[in-house]
Design an enzyme around this catalytic site. Structure first.
Site, PDB file in Angstrom:
ATOM      1  N   SER A  82       0.822  -1.218   0.000  1.00  0.00           N
ATOM      2  CA  SER A  82       0.000   0.000   0.000  1.00  0.00           C
ATOM      3  C   SER A  82       0.855   1.267   0.000  1.00  0.00           C
ATOM      4  O   SER A  82       2.003   1.271   0.461  1.00  0.00           O
ATOM      5  CB  SER A  82      -0.917   0.014   1.221  1.00  0.00           C
ATOM      6  OG  SER A  82      -1.823  -1.054   1.168  1.00  0.00           O
TER       7      SER A  82
HETATM    8  N1  SAM Z   1      -1.265  -4.750   4.087  1.00  0.00           N
HETATM    9  C1  SAM Z   1      -0.519  -4.738   2.852  1.00  0.00           C
HETATM   10  C2  SAM Z   1       0.631  -3.740   2.907  1.00  0.00           C
HETATM   11  O1  SAM Z   1       1.131  -3.473   3.964  1.00  0.00           O
HETATM   12  O2  SAM Z   1       1.058  -3.253   1.869  1.00  0.00           O
HETATM   13  C3  SAM Z   1      -1.452  -4.472   1.704  1.00  0.00           C
HETATM   14  C4  SAM Z   1      -1.389  -5.515   0.669  1.00  0.00           C
HETATM   15  S1  SAM Z   1      -2.489  -5.445  -0.702  1.00  0.00           S
HETATM   16  C5  SAM Z   1      -3.054  -3.822  -0.913  1.00  0.00           C
HETATM   17  C6  SAM Z   1      -3.913  -6.340  -0.131  1.00  0.00           C
HETATM   18  C7  SAM Z   1      -3.664  -7.798   0.158  1.00  0.00           C
HETATM   19  O3  SAM Z   1      -4.911  -8.399   0.537  1.00  0.00           O
HETATM   20  C8  SAM Z   1      -3.126  -8.624  -0.991  1.00  0.00           C
HETATM   21  O4  SAM Z   1      -1.916  -9.235  -0.627  1.00  0.00           O
HETATM   22  C9  SAM Z   1      -4.218  -9.667  -1.239  1.00  0.00           C
HETATM   23  O5  SAM Z   1      -3.733 -10.908  -1.668  1.00  0.00           O
HETATM   24  C10 SAM Z   1      -4.864  -9.746   0.125  1.00  0.00           C
HETATM   25  N2  SAM Z   1      -6.231 -10.279   0.146  1.00  0.00           N
HETATM   26  C11 SAM Z   1      -7.216 -10.115  -0.774  1.00  0.00           C
HETATM   27  N3  SAM Z   1      -8.321 -10.768  -0.388  1.00  0.00           N
HETATM   28  C12 SAM Z   1      -8.048 -11.338   0.811  1.00  0.00           C
HETATM   29  C13 SAM Z   1      -8.797 -12.144   1.718  1.00  0.00           C
HETATM   30  N4  SAM Z   1     -10.074 -12.511   1.465  1.00  0.00           N
HETATM   31  N5  SAM Z   1      -8.209 -12.550   2.848  1.00  0.00           N
HETATM   32  C14 SAM Z   1      -6.927 -12.210   3.131  1.00  0.00           C
HETATM   33  N6  SAM Z   1      -6.162 -11.473   2.294  1.00  0.00           N
HETATM   34  C15 SAM Z   1      -6.714 -11.034   1.155  1.00  0.00           C
END
Ligand code: SAM
Length: 229
Positions: A82
């Site tokens: 992010s």
């Molecule tokens: N928290 C992260 C950071 O510090 O940058 C953000 C990562 S990204 C914007 C969002 C993440 O959510 C992705 O890695 C994606 O695979 C994960 N994701 C999407 N759907 C999800 C779900 N149902 N359960 C858990 N993780 C999920």
């Protein structure tokens, strides 16, 4: 040998200076937006955490030089780390105390997790993409974030074995606030979550002592969609 040590020290110094510049840029952006969700600048605790956590350790090597730019970056599997501005804003909106137990949905490479680790007592984080969950766990262990528990699975369901949580942060967008997360939030707790499809909004859900909840829309945002199993 001496020149290698000197080069490492110079790089560490440059990284620290870049993080300082990054938080100043975040503060300037929050101030120019006139206080998003009541956040007009980073609090000293969140600012210190963002200066401390080495974001460059959570990006792929090819993006190392962009680690302290204020932008999301690819981390593989079509996902992103992010934008620092959003990490700072969402962390502020959680209003964490050092004694809090926090749930994060969407570990990614573990950057936001590390920030939470610096600000709360216990952090539970769930990632649905196994390769990312494994990488995040390795990153967090290597860097010594010992108050973090990681899990690979669908964060829509939360982590009932460790509920209730004082705060929950979701970093991928569902089209509604997942009821299991509301159920696993303790009284007085907050969920900070992007909600929507093409037109997403960052939402804060506050749970009151009597179990009722109030939601507040904070700002338009753009997150990857929450994936369902
Ligand atoms: N928290 C992260 C950071 O510090 O940058 C953000 C990562 S990204 C914007 C969002 C993440 O959510 C992705 O890695 C994606 O695979 C994960 N994701 C999407 N759907 C999800 C779900 N149902 N359960 C858990 N993780 C999920």
């Amino acid at each position: 040998m001496a020149s290698a040590v000197l080069a490492t020290a110079c790089t560490a110094q440059q990284d620290a200076a870049d993080r300082q510049r990054m938080v100043e840029q975040i503060d300037a952006m929050l101030a120019s937006a006139g206080g998003t969700g009541g956040v007009a600048r980073l609090s000293p605790r969140v600012r210190a955490a963002m200066i401390e956590v080495p974001r460059h350790e959570f990006v792929p090597p090819e993006y190392r030089s962009a680690a302290y730019s204020n932008s999301p970056l690819p981390i593989g599997r079509g996902q992103t780390i992010s934008q620092p501005l959003i990490v700072g804003l969402m962390t502020e909106l959680l209003q964490l105390a050092k004694t809090d137990k926090v749930l994060e949905v969407g570990t990614g490479s573990g950057y936001q997790t590390a920030i939470l680790s610096a600000l709360a007592d216990e952090v539970y984080t769930i990632e649905i993409v196994p390769e990312l969950g494994t990488m995040a766990r390795a990153n967090l262990e290597r860097l010594g974030y010992i108050n973090v528990s990681t899990k690979i699975g669908d964060g829509y369901q939360g982590w009932p074995e460790h509920a209730p949580f004082d705060a929950i942060i979701v970093t991928a967008a569902p089209n509604h606030v997942p009821p299991p997360l509301i159920a696993q939030l303790g009284p007085g707790g907050r969920i900070v979550i992007p909600v929507g499809g093409f037109d997403q909004k960052l939402v804060v859900l506050a749970k009151h002592a009597d179990g009722t909840a109030t939601t507040t829309i904070v700002a338009p945002v753009r997150f990857v969609p929450l994936i369902r199993e």
